[in-house]
Design an enzyme around this catalytic site. Structure first.
Site, PDB file in Angstrom:
ATOM      1  CB  ILE A  15      -8.868  60.575  14.446  1.00  0.00           C
ATOM      2  CG1 ILE A  15      -8.695  60.674  15.962  1.00  0.00           C
ATOM      3  CG2 ILE A  15      -8.299  61.827  13.766  1.00  0.00           C
ATOM      4  CD1 ILE A  15      -7.242  60.618  16.433  1.00  0.00           C
ATOM      5  CB  THR A 103      -2.238  47.003  12.651  1.00  0.00           C
ATOM      6  OG1 THR A 103      -3.117  45.918  12.369  1.00  0.00           O
ATOM      7  CG2 THR A 103      -2.833  48.299  12.139  1.00  0.00           C
ATOM      8  CB  THR A 144       0.449  59.092  19.220  1.00  0.00           C
ATOM      9  OG1 THR A 144       0.231  59.384  20.599  1.00  0.00           O
ATOM     10  CG2 THR A 144       1.491  57.968  19.147  1.00  0.00           C
ATOM     11  CG  ASP A 145       0.891  63.115  22.920  1.00  0.00           C
ATOM     12  OD1 ASP A 145       0.472  61.945  22.862  1.00  0.00           O
ATOM     13  OD2 ASP A 145       0.397  63.981  23.676  1.00  0.00           O
ATOM     14  CD  GLU A 146      -0.021  57.232  24.269  1.00  0.00           C
ATOM     15  OE1 GLU A 146       0.490  56.121  24.448  1.00  0.00           O
ATOM     16  OE2 GLU A 146      -1.208  57.475  24.495  1.00  0.00           O
ATOM     17  CE1 TYR A 169      -1.344  53.648  19.335  1.00  0.00           C
ATOM     18  CE2 TYR A 169      -0.666  55.127  21.104  1.00  0.00           C
ATOM     19  CZ  TYR A 169      -1.234  54.926  19.861  1.00  0.00           C
ATOM     20  OH  TYR A 169      -1.678  55.993  19.122  1.00  0.00           O
ATOM     21  CB  ALA A 171       7.321  50.443  21.352  1.00  0.00           C
ATOM     22  CE  LYS A 173       0.562  55.876  15.481  1.00  0.00           C
ATOM     23  NZ  LYS A 173      -0.278  55.764  14.252  1.00  0.00           N
ATOM     24  CG  ASN A 198      -4.740  61.799  25.372  1.00  0.00           C
ATOM     25  OD1 ASN A 198      -3.524  61.964  25.439  1.00  0.00           O
ATOM     26  ND2 ASN A 198      -5.334  60.731  25.848  1.00  0.00           N
TER      27      ASN A 198
HETATM   28  P1  NAD Z   1      -9.403  54.041  16.190  1.00  0.00           P
HETATM   29  O1  NAD Z   1      -8.962  52.813  16.924  1.00  0.00           O
HETATM   30  O2  NAD Z   1     -10.669  54.698  16.587  1.00  0.00           O
HETATM   31  O3  NAD Z   1      -9.525  53.716  14.624  1.00  0.00           O
HETATM   32  C1  NAD Z   1      -8.585  52.932  13.948  1.00  0.00           C
HETATM   33  C2  NAD Z   1      -9.178  52.539  12.606  1.00  0.00           C
HETATM   34  O4  NAD Z   1      -8.193  51.773  11.901  1.00  0.00           O
HETATM   35  C3  NAD Z   1     -10.427  51.661  12.723  1.00  0.00           C
HETATM   36  O5  NAD Z   1     -11.412  52.098  11.816  1.00  0.00           O
HETATM   37  C4  NAD Z   1      -9.935  50.278  12.345  1.00  0.00           C
HETATM   38  O6  NAD Z   1     -10.924  49.455  11.743  1.00  0.00           O
HETATM   39  C5  NAD Z   1      -8.805  50.605  11.375  1.00  0.00           C
HETATM   40  N1  NAD Z   1      -7.798  49.554  11.313  1.00  0.00           N
HETATM   41  C6  NAD Z   1      -7.172  48.939  12.354  1.00  0.00           C
HETATM   42  N2  NAD Z   1      -6.332  48.001  11.891  1.00  0.00           N
HETATM   43  C7  NAD Z   1      -6.391  48.031  10.541  1.00  0.00           C
HETATM   44  C8  NAD Z   1      -5.743  47.312   9.503  1.00  0.00           C
HETATM   45  N3  NAD Z   1      -4.853  46.354   9.765  1.00  0.00           N
HETATM   46  N4  NAD Z   1      -6.036  47.630   8.215  1.00  0.00           N
HETATM   47  C9  NAD Z   1      -6.945  48.604   7.923  1.00  0.00           C
HETATM   48  N5  NAD Z   1      -7.613  49.289   8.865  1.00  0.00           N
HETATM   49  C10 NAD Z   1      -7.341  49.018  10.162  1.00  0.00           C
HETATM   50  O7  NAD Z   1      -8.171  55.026  16.266  1.00  0.00           O
HETATM   51  P2  NAD Z   1      -8.148  56.619  16.404  1.00  0.00           P
HETATM   52  O8  NAD Z   1      -8.196  56.980  17.831  1.00  0.00           O
HETATM   53  O9  NAD Z   1      -9.106  57.215  15.456  1.00  0.00           O
HETATM   54  O10 NAD Z   1      -6.649  56.916  15.889  1.00  0.00           O
HETATM   55  C11 NAD Z   1      -6.382  57.085  14.507  1.00  0.00           C
HETATM   56  C12 NAD Z   1      -4.896  57.358  14.327  1.00  0.00           C
HETATM   57  O11 NAD Z   1      -4.533  58.530  15.034  1.00  0.00           O
HETATM   58  C13 NAD Z   1      -3.996  56.241  14.867  1.00  0.00           C
HETATM   59  O12 NAD Z   1      -2.916  56.108  13.986  1.00  0.00           O
HETATM   60  C14 NAD Z   1      -3.534  56.764  16.214  1.00  0.00           C
HETATM   61  O13 NAD Z   1      -2.281  56.242  16.549  1.00  0.00           O
HETATM   62  C15 NAD Z   1      -3.472  58.250  15.942  1.00  0.00           C
HETATM   63  N6  NAD Z   1      -3.683  59.123  17.109  1.00  0.00           N
HETATM   64  C16 NAD Z   1      -4.777  58.959  17.913  1.00  0.00           C
HETATM   65  C17 NAD Z   1      -4.974  59.838  18.968  1.00  0.00           C
HETATM   66  C18 NAD Z   1      -6.188  59.732  19.874  1.00  0.00           C
HETATM   67  O14 NAD Z   1      -6.277  60.461  20.862  1.00  0.00           O
HETATM   68  N7  NAD Z   1      -7.159  58.859  19.592  1.00  0.00           N
HETATM   69  C19 NAD Z   1      -4.058  60.882  19.200  1.00  0.00           C
HETATM   70  C20 NAD Z   1      -2.941  61.003  18.363  1.00  0.00           C
HETATM   71  C21 NAD Z   1      -2.772  60.124  17.311  1.00  0.00           C
HETATM   72  O1  DAU Z   2      -1.763  60.936  23.568  1.00  0.00           O
HETATM   73  C1  DAU Z   2      -2.350  60.413  22.410  1.00  0.00           C
HETATM   74  C2  DAU Z   2      -2.917  59.040  22.692  1.00  0.00           C
HETATM   75  O2  DAU Z   2      -4.060  59.226  23.500  1.00  0.00           O
HETATM   76  C3  DAU Z   2      -3.264  58.264  21.420  1.00  0.00           C
HETATM   77  O3  DAU Z   2      -2.092  58.019  20.699  1.00  0.00           O
HETATM   78  C4  DAU Z   2      -3.949  56.941  21.770  1.00  0.00           C
HETATM   79  O4  DAU Z   2      -4.338  56.276  20.578  1.00  0.00           O
HETATM   80  C5  DAU Z   2      -5.162  57.250  22.599  1.00  0.00           C
HETATM   81  O5  DAU Z   2      -5.806  56.052  22.984  1.00  0.00           O
HETATM   82  C6  DAU Z   2      -4.783  58.064  23.844  1.00  0.00           C
HETATM   83  O6  DAU Z   2      -3.988  57.248  24.769  1.00  0.00           O
HETATM   84  P1  DAU Z   2      -4.222  57.309  26.352  1.00  0.00           P
HETATM   85  O7  DAU Z   2      -3.712  56.068  26.953  1.00  0.00           O
HETATM   86  O8  DAU Z   2      -3.740  58.600  26.908  1.00  0.00           O
HETATM   87  O9  DAU Z   2      -5.840  57.365  26.372  1.00  0.00           O
HETATM   88  P2  DAU Z   2      -6.925  56.596  27.268  1.00  0.00           P
HETATM   89  O10 DAU Z   2      -8.242  57.211  26.956  1.00  0.00           O
HETATM   90  O11 DAU Z   2      -6.799  55.118  27.172  1.00  0.00           O
HETATM   91  O12 DAU Z   2      -6.514  57.015  28.755  1.00  0.00           O
HETATM   92  C7  DAU Z   2      -6.452  58.378  29.136  1.00  0.00           C
HETATM   93  C8  DAU Z   2      -5.996  58.422  30.583  1.00  0.00           C
HETATM   94  O13 DAU Z   2      -7.036  57.869  31.421  1.00  0.00           O
HETATM   95  C9  DAU Z   2      -4.769  57.573  30.860  1.00  0.00           C
HETATM   96  O14 DAU Z   2      -3.954  58.236  31.840  1.00  0.00           O
HETATM   97  C10 DAU Z   2      -5.319  56.275  31.448  1.00  0.00           C
HETATM   98  C11 DAU Z   2      -6.572  56.745  32.170  1.00  0.00           C
HETATM   99  N1  DAU Z   2      -7.689  55.771  32.222  1.00  0.00           N
HETATM  100  C12 DAU Z   2      -8.098  55.186  31.067  1.00  0.00           C
HETATM  101  C13 DAU Z   2      -9.130  54.275  31.068  1.00  0.00           C
HETATM  102  C14 DAU Z   2      -9.566  53.599  29.791  1.00  0.00           C
HETATM  103  C15 DAU Z   2      -8.335  55.518  33.431  1.00  0.00           C
HETATM  104  O15 DAU Z   2      -7.979  56.079  34.482  1.00  0.00           O
HETATM  105  N2  DAU Z   2      -9.355  54.622  33.423  1.00  0.00           N
HETATM  106  C16 DAU Z   2      -9.791  53.970  32.303  1.00  0.00           C
HETATM  107  O16 DAU Z   2     -10.728  53.145  32.382  1.00  0.00           O
END
Ligand code: NAD
Ligand code: DAU
Length: 363
Positions: A15, A103, A144-146, A169, A171, A173, A198
């Site tokens: 993101i 982190t 996150t919504d989690e 995770y 907890a 956040k 997500n």
């Molecule tokens: P990501 O894992 O793709 O990226 C995380 C980034 O943070 C990476 O570039 C990593 O190198 C950096 N990072 C990790 N630890 C670090 C540290 N100690 N110091 C500096 N940099 C560090 O994550 P993402 O999916 O892009 O999520 C970004 C943010 O959005 C997170 O805070 C996550 O909780 C939140 N979020 C993600 C989702 C989703 O669906 N992916 C949804 C809602 C909120």
């Molecule tokens: O809701 C926001 C969150 O969405 C973010 O805060 C997290 O950073 C992000 O990783 C994501 O969490 P989820 O656990 O929902 O995402 P993930 O892609 O890991 O899994 C999505 C769904 O798919 C979940 O119900 C678990 C399932 N899954 C996941 C993997 C990796 C599978 O069934 N098989 C798999 O191999």
């Protein structure tokens, strides 16, 4: 729009790279500093197209390193923070919770301290929570919504839904969200916070459901669906999340929280079937061929059943809404991965192989 100096943490991740790209290209008058530790999830290839922009710079640093963070604030006269750096994968939090505490909690508080110290003479003038305006400095925490836990009926998460995190995770956040609000209350640090559902789109690390499935379909590998595949997630295109962050950073009310979501709930198994069908067409396979790869595996421990966001506050108050449908977004996403197989092969080489083998062998 006036000049600003904005620190974006985690800008080399999924993101974060979309947020950095949006801010660097849309706001040439801003200086954008991307601070990222480049963990397994961070990749500067995600930003190749903008890395030479005159208003962009990158600092490799850990958000837990107070000295390094303070230096970045001082040297760049940072007046805004968009904090995305985090450990983000639920499965990894189950095997290694402490790195999430480090982190997501310690790192966030380290960053809050740096902002509080750097802005000590500028926080008094900040508007009170809920009274509008961003103030001259602002800390935006991306969450996150989690944190709201797992839904077991047909209700939606509201900004007022009580926190009930269920995984290490979420907890971690939730804890970071509480610290941000506590700094707002105690030190009058001007902040905004958002909780998003997500995300999906380009540059998503292929440990997460959608890019993992795309990569495995392309490589004819098993498609591991946890449990019965009945869990529901609410998917939002990552560029729409970046747009929401832009709107909240600029016009969100100080001290407020905004939920962001796509009104787009999918059961995992239905989503995997949809991806198989899109990939069959793109790869010239017979319809139904990729779906044969679906393999039900042991469920995630403590697997949250359903997430779903009520995004009416940001829509009503800030005028944001998703710009594209899931059908369009998913097709664009698949096209991006198929056009960027080198990226996929690169990020899934090395340490990822070990993680993947260990993780799925245990299921
Ligand atoms: P990501 O894992 O793709 O990226 C995380 C980034 O943070 C990476 O570039 C990593 O190198 C950096 N990072 C990790 N630890 C670090 C540290 N100690 N110091 C500096 N940099 C560090 O994550 P993402 O999916 O892009 O999520 C970004 C943010 O959005 C997170 O805070 C996550 O909780 C939140 N979020 C993600 C989702 C989703 O669906 N992916 C949804 C809602 C909120
Ligand atoms: O809701 C926001 C969150 O969405 C973010 O805060 C997290 O950073 C992000 O990783 C994501 O969490 P989820 O656990 O929902 O995402 P993930 O892609 O890991 O899994 C999505 C769904 O798919 C979940 O119900 C678990 C399932 N899954 C996941 C993997 C990796 C599978 O069934 N098989 C798999 O191999």
């Amino acid at each position: 729009m006036s000049e600003r100096s904005i620190l974006i943490t985690g800008g080399a991740g999924f993101i974060g790279s979309h947020v950095v790209r949006r801010f660097v290209t849309k706001y040439p008058q801003y200086r954008i500093v991307n601070l990222d530790a480049l963990t397994y999830a961070g990749n500067l290839e995600n930003l190749r197209d903008i890395e030479d922009a005159p208003n962009y710079s990158f600092v490799k640093a850990d958000i837990c390193d107070a000295e390094a963070v303070a230096k970045v604030f001082k040297e760049n006269a940072i007046d805004g923070v968009i904090h995305l750096a985090a450990e983000s994968h639920v499965d990894r939090s189950i095997t290694d919770p402490l790195s999430f505490v480090r982190t997501n909690v310690f790192g966030t508080v380290t960053l809050l301290n740096a902002a509080k110290d750097a802005w000590k003479d500028r926080m008094g003038s900040a508007p009170l929570p809920g009274r509008g305006g961003g103030g001259e400095v602002r800390f935006y925490h991306v969450s996150t919504d989690e944190v709201y836990g797992s839904l077991h009926d047909d209700s939606l998460f509201l900004e007022t839904t009580p926190y009930d995190p269920q995984s290490p995770y979420s907890a971690s956040k939730a804890s970071s969200d509480h610290f941000v609000r506590a700094y707002g209350n105690t030190y009058k640090l001007p902040f905004v916070l958002s909780n998003c559902s997500n995300n999906y789109g380009s540059h998503h690390f292929p440990e997460k459901l959608i890019p993992l499935m795309i990569n495995n379909i392309r490589n004819n590998k098993p498609l591991p669906v946890y449990g019965k595949g009945e869990n529901v997630r609410d998917w939002l295109w990552v560029e729409d999340h970046a747009a929401a962050i832009d709107v909240i950073f600029h016009t969100g009310k100080n001290g407020e929280t905004y939920n962001i979501g796509g009104h787009n709930e999918w059961k995992n198994i239905d989503l995997v079937h949809l991806l198989c069908s899109i990939m069959d067409k793109k790869l010239g396979r017979i319809e139904g061929e990729s779906a044969k790869l679906i393999t039900y595996v042991t469920d995630r421990a403590g697997h949250d059943l359903r997430y779903a966001i009520d995004a009416s506050k940001i829509e009503r108050e800030l005028g944001w809404k998703p710009s594209i449908t899931f059908e369009v977004g998913l097709e664009r996403t698949v096209d991006w991965y198929l056009a960027n197989t080198e990226w996929l092969d690169h990020v899934t080489s090395g340490a990822y192989q070990e993680y993947y083998t260990d993780h799925y062998a245990q299921r």
